[in-house]
Design a protein around this motif. Structure first.
Motif, PDB file in Angstrom:
ATOM      1  N   GLY A   1      -6.226  -7.369  35.152  1.00  0.00           N
ATOM      2  CA  GLY A   1      -5.952  -7.802  33.859  1.00  0.00           C
ATOM      3  C   GLY A   1      -4.681  -7.587  33.122  1.00  0.00           C
ATOM      4  N   THR A   2      -3.674  -7.556  34.164  1.00  0.00           N
ATOM      5  CA  THR A   2      -2.208  -7.579  33.739  1.00  0.00           C
ATOM      6  C   THR A   2      -2.095  -8.803  33.048  1.00  0.00           C
ATOM      7  OG1 THR A   2      -1.620  -6.054  35.450  1.00  0.00           O
ATOM      8  CG2 THR A   2       0.081  -7.193  34.561  1.00  0.00           C
ATOM      9  N   SER A   3      -2.516 -10.049  33.544  1.00  0.00           N
ATOM     10  CA  SER A   3      -2.249 -11.262  33.071  1.00  0.00           C
ATOM     11  C   SER A   3      -3.551 -12.139  33.140  1.00  0.00           C
ATOM     12  CB  SER A   3      -0.978 -12.048  33.766  1.00  0.00           C
ATOM     13  OG  SER A   3      -1.300 -12.117  35.236  1.00  0.00           O
ATOM     14  N   LEU A   4      -3.602 -13.100  32.150  1.00  0.00           N
ATOM     15  CA  LEU A   4      -4.934 -13.954  31.999  1.00  0.00           C
ATOM     16  C   LEU A   4      -4.363 -15.555  31.986  1.00  0.00           C
ATOM     17  CD1 LEU A   4      -6.976 -12.133  29.502  1.00  0.00           C
ATOM     18  CD2 LEU A   4      -7.159 -12.056  31.940  1.00  0.00           C
ATOM     19  N   SER A   5      -4.920 -16.443  32.447  1.00  0.00           N
ATOM     20  CA  SER A   5      -4.733 -17.708  32.171  1.00  0.00           C
ATOM     21  C   SER A   5      -6.018 -18.612  32.427  1.00  0.00           C
ATOM     22  CB  SER A   5      -3.791 -18.303  33.154  1.00  0.00           C
ATOM     23  OG  SER A   5      -3.611 -19.594  33.134  1.00  0.00           O
ATOM     24  N   SER A   6      -6.425 -19.479  31.328  1.00  0.00           N
ATOM     25  CA  SER A   6      -7.542 -20.272  31.553  1.00  0.00           C
ATOM     26  C   SER A   6      -7.387 -21.667  31.137  1.00  0.00           C
ATOM     27  CB  SER A   6      -8.579 -19.592  30.621  1.00  0.00           C
ATOM     28  OG  SER A   6      -9.930 -20.253  30.455  1.00  0.00           O
ATOM     29  N   GLY A   7      -6.207 -22.385  31.794  1.00  0.00           N
ATOM     30  CA  GLY A   7      -5.950 -23.797  31.406  1.00  0.00           C
ATOM     31  C   GLY A   7      -6.339 -24.564  32.468  1.00  0.00           C
ATOM     32  N   VAL A   8      -6.925 -24.334  33.553  1.00  0.00           N
ATOM     33  CA  VAL A   8      -7.291 -25.216  34.597  1.00  0.00           C
ATOM     34  C   VAL A   8      -8.615 -25.218  35.304  1.00  0.00           C
ATOM     35  CG1 VAL A   8      -6.611 -25.903  37.092  1.00  0.00           C
ATOM     36  CG2 VAL A   8      -4.972 -24.941  35.472  1.00  0.00           C
ATOM     37  N   ASP A   9      -9.467 -26.194  35.386  1.00  0.00           N
ATOM     38  CA  ASP A   9     -10.465 -26.475  35.741  1.00  0.00           C
ATOM     39  C   ASP A   9     -10.508 -26.466  37.142  1.00  0.00           C
ATOM     40  OD1 ASP A   9     -13.243 -27.059  36.581  1.00  0.00           O
ATOM     41  OD2 ASP A   9     -13.251 -28.935  35.678  1.00  0.00           O
ATOM     42  N   ILE A  10     -10.516 -25.485  38.043  1.00  0.00           N
ATOM     43  CA  ILE A  10     -10.079 -25.756  39.586  1.00  0.00           C
ATOM     44  C   ILE A  10     -11.143 -26.374  40.250  1.00  0.00           C
ATOM     45  CG2 ILE A  10      -9.967 -24.091  41.579  1.00  0.00           C
ATOM     46  CD1 ILE A  10      -8.555 -22.101  40.006  1.00  0.00           C
ATOM     47  N   ASP A  11     -12.551 -26.163  40.004  1.00  0.00           N
ATOM     48  CA  ASP A  11     -13.432 -26.774  41.129  1.00  0.00           C
ATOM     49  C   ASP A  11     -13.980 -28.043  40.190  1.00  0.00           C
ATOM     50  OD1 ASP A  11     -14.891 -25.615  38.748  1.00  0.00           O
ATOM     51  OD2 ASP A  11     -16.134 -24.389  39.911  1.00  0.00           O
ATOM     52  N   GLY A  12     -13.464 -28.624  39.155  1.00  0.00           N
ATOM     53  CA  GLY A  12     -14.004 -29.755  38.513  1.00  0.00           C
ATOM     54  C   GLY A  12     -15.366 -29.916  37.944  1.00  0.00           C
ATOM     55  N   ASN A  13     -15.744 -28.731  37.230  1.00  0.00           N
ATOM     56  CA  ASN A  13     -17.165 -28.958  36.659  1.00  0.00           C
ATOM     57  C   ASN A  13     -16.948 -29.075  35.336  1.00  0.00           C
ATOM     58  OD1 ASN A  13     -16.263 -26.411  36.157  1.00  0.00           O
ATOM     59  ND2 ASN A  13     -17.998 -25.172  36.636  1.00  0.00           N
TER      60      ASN A  13
ATOM     61  N   PRO B   1     -22.332 -14.360  45.231  1.00  0.00           N
ATOM     62  CA  PRO B   1     -21.058 -14.620  46.081  1.00  0.00           C
ATOM     63  C   PRO B   1     -21.143 -14.443  47.731  1.00  0.00           C
ATOM     64  CG  PRO B   1     -20.670 -12.570  44.596  1.00  0.00           C
ATOM     65  CD  PRO B   1     -21.922 -13.284  44.422  1.00  0.00           C
ATOM     66  N   PRO B   2     -20.356 -15.396  48.303  1.00  0.00           N
ATOM     67  CA  PRO B   2     -20.496 -15.324  49.714  1.00  0.00           C
ATOM     68  C   PRO B   2     -19.708 -13.746  50.130  1.00  0.00           C
ATOM     69  CG  PRO B   2     -19.065 -16.906  49.104  1.00  0.00           C
ATOM     70  CD  PRO B   2     -19.728 -16.574  47.802  1.00  0.00           C
ATOM     71  N   PRO B   3     -20.202 -13.097  51.310  1.00  0.00           N
ATOM     72  CA  PRO B   3     -19.397 -11.913  51.855  1.00  0.00           C
ATOM     73  C   PRO B   3     -18.389 -12.392  52.513  1.00  0.00           C
ATOM     74  CG  PRO B   3     -21.343 -12.512  53.237  1.00  0.00           C
ATOM     75  CD  PRO B   3     -21.317 -13.674  52.220  1.00  0.00           C
ATOM     76  N   GLN B   4     -17.086 -12.791  51.689  1.00  0.00           N
ATOM     77  CA  GLN B   4     -15.975 -13.099  52.330  1.00  0.00           C
ATOM     78  C   GLN B   4     -14.798 -12.631  51.526  1.00  0.00           C
ATOM     79  OE1 GLN B   4     -16.379 -17.474  52.696  1.00  0.00           O
ATOM     80  NE2 GLN B   4     -15.557 -17.710  50.555  1.00  0.00           N
ATOM     81  N   ASN B   5     -13.840 -12.546  52.102  1.00  0.00           N
ATOM     82  CA  ASN B   5     -12.197 -12.142  51.450  1.00  0.00           C
ATOM     83  C   ASN B   5     -11.535 -13.202  51.683  1.00  0.00           C
ATOM     84  OD1 ASN B   5     -10.081 -10.798  50.274  1.00  0.00           O
ATOM     85  ND2 ASN B   5     -10.169  -9.077  51.683  1.00  0.00           N
ATOM     86  N   GLY B   6     -10.793 -13.899  50.466  1.00  0.00           N
ATOM     87  CA  GLY B   6      -9.533 -14.800  50.746  1.00  0.00           C
ATOM     88  C   GLY B   6     -10.013 -16.055  50.308  1.00  0.00           C
ATOM     89  N   ASN B   7      -9.398 -16.986  51.037  1.00  0.00           N
ATOM     90  CA  ASN B   7      -9.540 -18.530  50.536  1.00  0.00           C
ATOM     91  C   ASN B   7     -10.712 -19.306  51.372  1.00  0.00           C
ATOM     92  OD1 ASN B   7      -7.350 -18.286  48.818  1.00  0.00           O
ATOM     93  ND2 ASN B   7      -5.982 -18.532  50.487  1.00  0.00           N
ATOM     94  N   GLY B   8     -11.914 -18.674  51.206  1.00  0.00           N
ATOM     95  CA  GLY B   8     -13.007 -19.386  51.858  1.00  0.00           C
ATOM     96  C   GLY B   8     -13.476 -20.560  51.044  1.00  0.00           C
ATOM     97  N   THR B   9     -14.395 -21.630  51.546  1.00  0.00           N
ATOM     98  CA  THR B   9     -14.759 -22.681  51.002  1.00  0.00           C
ATOM     99  C   THR B   9     -15.534 -22.184  49.534  1.00  0.00           C
ATOM    100  OG1 THR B   9     -15.218 -23.814  53.032  1.00  0.00           O
ATOM    101  CG2 THR B   9     -15.997 -24.566  51.023  1.00  0.00           C
ATOM    102  N   LEU B  10     -15.242 -22.866  48.600  1.00  0.00           N
ATOM    103  CA  LEU B  10     -15.975 -22.731  47.205  1.00  0.00           C
ATOM    104  C   LEU B  10     -17.267 -23.187  47.229  1.00  0.00           C
ATOM    105  CD1 LEU B  10     -12.884 -23.586  44.868  1.00  0.00           C
ATOM    106  CD2 LEU B  10     -13.527 -21.342  45.487  1.00  0.00           C
TER     107      LEU B  10
END
Length: 377
Positions: free
Chosen positions: A58-70, A220-229
């Motif tokens: 929580g050091t920084s917060l940003s909510s200006g982008v819709d990453i997954d296009g929903n 959430p899937p059992p993965q760490n990192g940049n898996g498929t959303l």
């Protein structure tokens, strides 16, 4: 995670648990609640992603982008000391309008329990439930498998009492769960028969039925990192509106043929016997922790017309006795509540109805909380 555009996220990076982010639901016409709707803890999130000793979440917060296009902005959370950034995607919101209706809404429990329905070869009084729902929402899948749970006789179940109904064809369950393949912007309905148990004591209070829709939760899937959303369109948060309960009235007219007939009972009560069970000790005193139970038997007689929802109520001193229950083999409902600083109000249901010319024997069991001298009767 549920973060509509009108919500607020506040971080506390040095809070216990590796830091926290608080989500407060807001709305255009109301102030933001002082109680957070969600608290996201850094250590809990780190454990899910196999990250050990995550700090400063929580050091920084940003909510200006819709990453997954929903069509919903997502939330990025930084954890500076751990060198991590987390993107918490916002699940879409599905507005679900529900409708629960019953037909008929008045069931007569007399002379064969009409209207009569057959369940496994046995006739029961019955009514039909129709549960309907329609969902809408941006970023929500055009088809959802919604789970609809129908709960029968909710007022009894809330008191811990046995339900007086069965729900669904060839079912003996008081709760019915089914899956509805719903289409967006289209109404989907389920019709179910409800059977009223034969021989129930409480025939006067009617039956409250409840409908609860839900949807499969996202794991959430059992993965760490940049898996498929994972596409979240099929995992919305439900906002439920409409009529989710219905009340079915029951009547037992007995010998009364007129809808305006009001019976006039004539009730009398008589103490039949008193006994007490002693673990040790002698004499004419009920001794706390030595006397296990004080039992009293009452005879309630009705010499008038049918008496509906007949109750036996009495007061006992808090300093000397504690009410356990009415004998469940004889009575249907036992309750205890505060009446005054020194007294409990105890209630036993006698019968519903206690028919004309009949009587009921109620066994009341209590425990002494202090020594009581019973030598004077």
């Amino acid at each position: 995670m549920f973060l509509p555009p009108s919500d607020v996220a506040i971080s506390a990076p040095f809070a216990s648990g590796g830091g926290k982010v608080f989500i407060y639901n807001g709305a255009a016409t109301t102030t933001i609640s002082s109680t957070p709707s969600q608290v996201i803890q850094g250590n809990a999130l780190g454990t899910t992603l196999n990250l050990v000793n995550l700090t400063s979440f929580g050091t920084s917060l940003s909510s200006g982008v819709d990453i997954d296009g929903n069509t919903y902005n997502d939330l990025a959370v930084g954890a500076y000391n751990s060198g991590q950034v987390f993107v918490l995607r916002t699940r879409p919101t599905a507005q679900v309008v529900v409708s629960l209706t019953a037909n008929p809404t008045l069931v007569q429990l007399t002379n064969g329990l009409l209207p009569l329905c057959n369940l496994n070869g046995t006739g029961y009084a019955c009514f039909n439930l129709t549960a309907c729902l329609t969902y809408t929402g941006n970023g929500v899948s055009n088809r959802l498998n919604l789970t609809v749970t129908i709960i029968g006789d909710t007022s009894n179940q809330a008191l811990g009492l046995e339900s007086r109904v069965f729900i669904g064809t060839n079912s003996t369950a008081s709760t019915y769960v089914t899956t509805v393949a719903a289409t967006k912007n289209s109404q989907s309905c389920v019709m179910l028969p409800v059977y009223i148990k034969n021989g129930i004591l409480d025939k006067l209070n009617g039956f409250t039925m409840q409908m609860n829709p839900s949807v499969q939760d996202f794991a959430p899937p059992p993965q760490n990192g940049n898996g498929t959303l994972t596409n979240l369109t099929g995992y919305p948060v439900l906002s439920v509106q409409g009529t989710s309960t219905v009340q079915v009235t029951s009547i037992d007219r007995g010998n009364c043929s007129s809808g305006s007939c009001i019976p006039i009972p004539n009730l009398a009560i008589r103490l039949l016997n008193i006994s007490y069970e002693v673990s040790n000790g002698t004499g004419q005193s009920l001794v706390a922790q030595q006397t296990t139970n004080l039992n009293m038997w009452f005879n309630v007689t009705n010499s008038g017309q049918n008496a509906f929802a007949t109750l036996l109520t009495f007061l006992i001193p808090k300093s000397q006795l504690y009410f356990i229950r009415c004998d469940p083999n004889l009575a249907y409902l036992s309750t205890i509540q505060d009446y005054s600083p020194t007294l409990f109000l105890c209630t036993c249901q006698v019968a519903n109805p206690l028919q004309s010319g009949n009587y009921s024997v109620i066994a009341v069991r209590m425990q002494p909380t202090a020594n009581i001298d019973v030598s004077q009767g």
